[in-house]
Design a protein around this motif. Structure first.
Motif, mmCIF file in Angstrom:
data_model
loop_
_atom_site.group_PDB
_atom_site.id
_atom_site.type_symbol
_atom_site.label_atom_id
_atom_site.label_comp_id
_atom_site.label_asym_id
_atom_site.label_seq_id
_atom_site.Cartn_x
_atom_site.Cartn_y
_atom_site.Cartn_z
ATOM 1 N N PHE A 255 -5.357 6.710 -2.552
ATOM 2 C CA PHE A 255 -6.359 5.658 -2.362
ATOM 3 C C PHE A 255 -7.511 6.706 -1.557
ATOM 4 O O PHE A 255 -8.323 5.918 -1.037
ATOM 5 N N LEU B 18 -8.975 0.902 1.136
ATOM 6 C CA LEU B 18 -9.724 1.297 -0.086
ATOM 7 C C LEU B 18 -10.722 2.314 -0.047
ATOM 8 O O LEU B 18 -11.358 2.428 1.177
ATOM 9 N N LEU C 53 0.775 -1.073 0.021
ATOM 10 C CA LEU C 53 0.104 0.016 0.025
ATOM 11 C C LEU C 53 0.827 1.179 -0.001
ATOM 12 O O LEU C 53 0.714 2.220 -0.595
#
Length: 265
Positions: free
Chosen positions: A144, A176, A135
């Motif tokens: 994001f 998300l 991430l």
């Protein structure tokens, strides 16, 4: 000769998948297991092509829903068209980050990073369980705070429950934004005789590979808290076939996998 950081002492799922697809980026250990598996189940290469066809259709569908960012974990060795080519054919400004843990895939990253001038591409070398790292590095390309299409295709059956398969999906989807989508394809024993599925699992295990072919209920758990989009959980070949061309050699074959796409509210 393989580079020093590539372990050729046992097969790797990405290289084995490449062999199924007729690629050249695999080693004798991958080919040996591939030949043994296809001797037992000759349909496996067709199943691999059916999985790729689903990936293309799902990506095309997401792009049609307005998704402009994609995170593809378990990318595999490049085989055109790659995910970014499908997405950018719909939306040239699409941004895509690929992730895989096989150095062979990394060695082909240049092919994965050749996209449109309007878009952006990135690559993360990491194990799927390194979610924080994935991430963080993906955030150099993706925002994001905006919706992302997360693809985990032909990946999670290589992670057992004990290896944290469900936790991986939970951590990734938690990061998300609302309006994001999760796409998964996953091998299942539901469409094959129990003894055949066990034989394939045993052949993988004998070569140091995990293969957890989950049934429908265990597959559905990956989408807990998300909204499945129509037509729900199906075999790969049944999911919006109108979005892609038929797979050569598909007639009479079965993908042997469940697929689904779900939206985060």
């Amino acid at each position: 000769m393989a580079p020093a950081d590539i372990d050729t002492s046992k097969p790797h799922p990405a290289r084995l998948y490449d062999w199924y697809l007729g690629g050249k980026d695999n080693y004798p250990v991958d080919e040996e297991l591939g030949r043994r598996l296809t001797a037992f189940a000759p349909v496996i290469p067709v199943m691999a092509r059916m999985n790729r066809a689903f990936t293309h259709r799902a990506t095309r569908w997401l792009a049609g829903q307005g998704i402009r960012q994609f995170l593809d974990i378990g990318t595999g060795i490049p085989t055109e068209p790659n995910l970014h080519q499908v997405a950018q054919a719909v939306s040239p400004d699409a941004r895509v980050v690929y992730c895989d843990n096989d150095p062979v895939v990394l060695s082909h990253a240049q092919a994965l990073l050749n996209g449109t001038p309007e878009g952006a591409l990135g690559y993360v070398q990491a194990d799927a369980r390194e979610t924080d790292r994935i991430l963080a590095e993906a955030a150099e390309v993706l925002d994001f705070d905006r919706p992302v299409g997360l693809s985990l295709n032909a990946l999670l059956h290589f992670l057992s429950d004990e290896m944290g398969a469900y936790a991986v999906v939970e951590r990734l989807t938690a990061a998300l934004a609302p309006g994001s989508y999760l796409v998964i394809s996953h091998l299942t024993p539901d469409f094959h005789p129990a003894e055949a599925s066990q034989k394939v699992r045993d052949m993988y295990r004998a070569n140091g590979l995990t293969l957890d072919m989950r049934d429908r209920d265990r597959f559905a758990r990956f989408f807990d808290g998300l909204d499945l989009v129509a037509p729900g959980i199906l075999a790969a070949e049944e999911w919006h076939p109108e979005l892609g061309e038929p797979v050569p050699g598909q007639e009479g074959a079965h993908s042997g996998e469940y697929v689904a796409v779900a939206r985060k509210a």
